[in-house]
Design a protein around this motif. Sequence first.
Motif, PDB file in Angstrom:
ATOM      1  N   GLY A  14      10.273   0.323   0.736  1.00 40.85           N
ATOM      2  CA  GLY A  14      10.226   1.227  -0.401  1.00 40.85           C
ATOM      3  C   GLY A  14      11.540   1.256  -1.156  1.00 40.85           C
TER       4      GLY A  14
ATOM      5  N   ARG B 265       0.846  -1.198   0.000  1.00 44.53           N
ATOM      6  CA  ARG B 265       0.000   0.000   0.000  1.00 44.53           C
ATOM      7  C   ARG B 265       0.879   1.246   0.000  1.00 44.53           C
ATOM      8  N   PRO B 266       0.491   2.287  -0.733  1.00 43.02           N
ATOM      9  CA  PRO B 266       1.283   3.518  -0.746  1.00 43.02           C
ATOM     10  C   PRO B 266       1.429   4.108   0.656  1.00 43.02           C
ATOM     11  N   SER B 267       2.611   4.631   0.943  1.00 40.27           N
ATOM     12  CA  SER B 267       2.857   5.253   2.240  1.00 40.27           C
ATOM     13  C   SER B 267       3.921   6.331   2.065  1.00 40.27           C
ATOM     14  N   TYR B 268       4.484   6.788   3.193  1.00 39.06           N
ATOM     15  CA  TYR B 268       5.545   7.796   3.115  1.00 39.06           C
ATOM     16  C   TYR B 268       6.595   7.545   4.190  1.00 39.06           C
TER      17      TYR B 268
ATOM     18  N   GLU C 241      11.397   6.338  -1.693  1.00 46.76           N
ATOM     19  CA  GLU C 241      10.463   6.975  -2.647  1.00 46.76           C
ATOM     20  C   GLU C 241      10.422   6.135  -3.927  1.00 46.76           C
ATOM     21  N   PRO C 242       9.306   5.447  -4.255  1.00 43.73           N
ATOM     22  CA  PRO C 242       8.077   5.429  -3.461  1.00 43.73           C
ATOM     23  C   PRO C 242       8.216   4.588  -2.185  1.00 43.73           C
ATOM     24  N   SER C 243       7.315   4.854  -1.227  1.00 46.22           N
ATOM     25  CA  SER C 243       7.281   4.110   0.033  1.00 46.22           C
ATOM     26  C   SER C 243       6.012   3.279   0.095  1.00 46.22           C
ATOM     27  N   VAL C 244       6.099   2.158   0.785  1.00 38.53           N
ATOM     28  CA  VAL C 244       4.929   1.283   0.889  1.00 38.53           C
ATOM     29  C   VAL C 244       4.814   0.718   2.302  1.00 38.53           C
TER      30      VAL C 244
END
Length: 337
Positions: free
Chosen positions: A282, A242-245, A250-253
């Motif tokens: 990520g 799932r997308p996260s931060y 970057e990108p983070s999941v």
Amino acid sequence: MQEKINALRQEILAAMEKTESGRALYELKVKFQQELKTIMAGMKDLPKEEKPVFGKIVNEFKQSMEAAFEARAVVVKEKEMQQKYAAERIDISMPGKKYTAGALHPITLVKNELIDIFAGMGFKMFEGPEIETDYYNFTALNTPKDHPARDMQDTFYLAENLLLRTQTSAGQIRVMEKEAPPIKILSPGRVFRSDDDATHSPMFHQMEGLVVDKGITLCDLQGMLGEFARKMFTSSTKVRLRPSYFPFTEPSVEVDLSCSECGGKGCRLCKGTGWIEVLGAGMVNRHVLENCGVDPDEYTGFAFGMGIERIAMLKYGINNIKTLFENDIRFISQFED
């Protein structure tokens, strides 16, 4: 003088009969020698013609007393040996004591299993220091000065630029600074955060993974995590990203695994969703690679970090993290092979 010698003889012999230890006999002999010196010092006051006679008497007295001390020493030593034998006597008719084998702590069990799984995929071990600088723990990991993770309520600061590491991610920086790609490392260890409830502890264990090479993609991360999930839990365990931060990827999941309790159908453990959040991961942020002298246009990489306690709680059905740190033998013994 003769009277003094006779009196000393009687006093010492009487005291000698009462001695029960080598130490007491030694102290009595020292006392005798001191008293004898006092008597011999009186020779200077005797007439010249009496001194040889007195010297002969003193020598005979000294020799007889030394013989008495030696004889008593043999008796005392024998008594001491008998007392020692009595104290160390073993009754072979008594039932033996049962010593049970210990069991590894569930955190250790999970840590060892994680190491085995990832070592089988080519990862090598790296252990960084638990006391870190602000640079390695935050700055080099692309964490801005105003990021919430820097707040005193989250981080245990020892000095302005020194802290207890909040994540094993700091090890990524140390490795990338010293080693050129390709890099494939696993970094387990204790981390510290100001957090305390049923699922969090101020001190816990984390397992960090890093892969840097040419052509690394998010698909490689998902494939590797899928292999990990199937070996750690069941062969039917699935992985969801799932997308996260996170400031250093970057990108983070966020990585979810299908619930091992219900198989993804939905239950109390997974709150009816069929999925359980397990770890964060990520692609390594370009700025992090640049901070370590790695060309982000040539190399890419992924990183992941998981709480070992979190994995242990899911694997063994532990509902409170505090039971992992209470050292209750009844709890630990449940994990014996």
